[in-house]
Design an enzyme around this catalytic site. Structure first.
Site, PDB file in Angstrom:
ATOM      1  N   THR A 158      12.029  18.819 -21.721  1.00  0.00           N
ATOM      2  CA  THR A 158      11.405  19.846 -22.550  1.00  0.00           C
ATOM      3  C   THR A 158      11.702  21.219 -21.956  1.00  0.00           C
ATOM      4  O   THR A 158      11.568  21.415 -20.749  1.00  0.00           O
ATOM      5  CB  THR A 158       9.893  19.616 -22.640  1.00  0.00           C
ATOM      6  OG1 THR A 158       9.643  18.313 -23.146  1.00  0.00           O
ATOM      7  CG2 THR A 158       9.240  20.629 -23.558  1.00  0.00           C
ATOM      8  N   GLN A 336      -2.038   9.451 -46.584  1.00  0.00           N
ATOM      9  CA  GLN A 336      -2.558   8.604 -47.653  1.00  0.00           C
ATOM     10  C   GLN A 336      -3.508   9.374 -48.568  1.00  0.00           C
ATOM     11  O   GLN A 336      -3.499   9.200 -49.793  1.00  0.00           O
ATOM     12  CB  GLN A 336      -3.273   7.392 -47.048  1.00  0.00           C
ATOM     13  CG  GLN A 336      -3.433   6.215 -47.991  1.00  0.00           C
ATOM     14  CD  GLN A 336      -2.100   5.526 -48.288  1.00  0.00           C
ATOM     15  OE1 GLN A 336      -1.118   5.710 -47.573  1.00  0.00           O
ATOM     16  NE2 GLN A 336      -2.067   4.738 -49.350  1.00  0.00           N
ATOM     17  N   GLU A 363       5.699  11.285 -21.447  1.00  0.00           N
ATOM     18  CA  GLU A 363       4.831  11.268 -20.257  1.00  0.00           C
ATOM     19  C   GLU A 363       4.173   9.909 -20.047  1.00  0.00           C
ATOM     20  O   GLU A 363       3.008   9.818 -19.645  1.00  0.00           O
ATOM     21  CB  GLU A 363       3.803  12.404 -20.319  1.00  0.00           C
ATOM     22  CG  GLU A 363       4.455  13.768 -20.195  1.00  0.00           C
ATOM     23  CD  GLU A 363       3.501  14.870 -19.821  1.00  0.00           C
ATOM     24  OE1 GLU A 363       2.577  14.632 -19.015  1.00  0.00           O
ATOM     25  OE2 GLU A 363       3.684  15.983 -20.332  1.00  0.00           O
TER      26      GLU A 363
END
Length: 381
Positions: A158, A336, A363
């Site tokens: 990241t 939904q 992680e």
């Protein structure tokens, strides 16, 4: 244990929510579509105190606790989980490792600029063949000329293609296995350090994820982070805090999806009334908010224990496991409730769902969390 937030902690929540609504929400969809990492946001986060939240004032930090930091991540994730993930990698991994294991000189040199957002940090641990089995890495560090030379490649880092400072893990004594891995501070521009391929991801698209390549990369002795050969041991301690951060991110993400579904249920009419008046929708909303609150309490409990200096390996894994899987379930229910519109990019819940899945993987996968929890309870902790 019930945790009631103080007035100061409520103010932290309000401050970050206002910032996120003003500076992130208007652009989140655009950043996601373009897979754009908003580097221009980093100095603003630094000025707000987010990037140095948990560090002492002497290092440019805000001296907040782990609980307040969890609230910050939660509020950022409520609006855009990708931005929360960027902060988590910068503050919760890179800068936290320096604060945990760095020398006084390393802390003075790097933490203030990281806290102000002048530098962006990355934490390079994972490799192509060593995801969950992170200690079996191939990146090597060899002594040379009063320092070290690093060779290898890191995956799924990241902030990997845009960081200014990397914490890089490499094997320094193969015979010692997990206790033969060291951490190194490597600055952008160091010869042999090259950002590699930027990954094209399902979700978290405004967060930069890339390879980091190391080719005869020289690192001076003073840039060894922590005790030689014990870098991976320190990494496990950093990950305890990092997993609380991911749990907080999951709570905030789920909160954002729930709020979007609640608004839609009140506005969408079917059969002559808002769908929120149908029991089937009410039950979904009730289950969603109950699961979110349960995850929040697990997360705050772990954060509060960490703030008091307790060991939190089990609590962090429990919070991360439950909250990350909860976030996926809540987002599915939000889709939904939206029905066909939930599958369309014009509406927010499909993005929350795409972003949520990473939290059960990064992680430490859910499977690894269950192993950690089982190990801890069998040890009687």
């Amino acid at each position: 244990m019930y945790i009631e937030l103080t007035e100061e902690q409520q103010q932290v929540r309000h401050l970050i929510r206002e910032f996120a609504e003003a500076e992130i929400a208007p652009y989140a969809r655009e950043w996601d579509e373009a897979e754009h990492f908003p580097r221009e946001l980093i100095p603003k986060l630094g000025e707000l105190g987010v990037l140095g939240a948990i560090f002492p004032e002497e290092y440019g930090g805000a001296a907040l606790t782990s609980l307040e930091y969890a609230i910050i991540i939660e509020e950022l994730a409520r609006v855009d989980p990708a931005i929360a993930l960027t902060v988590a990698a910068h503050t919760g991994l890179c800068a936290s490792h320096i604060f945990l294991a760095g020398t006084p000189e390393q802390k003075r040199r790097y933490l203030p600029s990281l806290a102000r957002g002048e530098r962006l940090g990355a934490w390079a641990l994972t490799e192509a063949t060593s995801g969950s089995d992170a200690s079996h890495m191939r990146t090597m560090a060899v002594r040379r000329d009063r320092g070290w030379v690093l060779n290898g490649a890191k995956n799924f880092t990241t902030n990997g293609s845009c960081a200014d400072l990397y914490v890089v893990f490499a094997v320094t004594d193969p015979a010692r296995e997990k206790k033969g891995i060291s951490a190194f501070l490597v600055e952008r521009g160091t010869p042999g350090l090259h950002p590699g391929r930027k990954e094209k991801k399902l979700g978290m698209r405004a967060s930069d994820t890339a390879q980091v390549l190391l080719e005869d990369c020289p690192v001076p002795e003073e840039n060894v982070l922590g005790e030689l050969n014990l870098g991976f041991v320190d990494a496990l301690r950093v990950l305890d805090g990092g997993r609380i951060t991911i749990a907080a991110l999951a709570v905030g993400l789920a909160q954002g999806a729930y709020e979007a579904a609640l608004r839609y249920a009140r506005e969408r009419w079917a059969f002559g009334k808002p769908i929120a008046e149908f029991q089937a929708i009410q039950f979904k909303l009730a289950d969603m908010v109950t699961q979110i609150e349960a995850a929040r309490l697990l997360t705050y409990h772990a954060a509060e224990r960490k703030a008091r200096g307790h060991r939190v390996t089990k609590e962090a894994s429990m919070a991360k496991l439950f909250a990350s899987e909860m976030a996926v379930r809540v987002c599915e229910e939000a889709i939904q409730i939206f029905g066909g519109y939930g599958y369309i990019r014009d509406y927010p819940v499909e993005k929350f769902w795409r972003d949520a899945k990473l939290l059960t993987i990064g992680e430490g996968t859910s499977e690894i969390q269950r192993l950690v929890i089982a190990r801890e309870i069998l040890r009687g902790t």
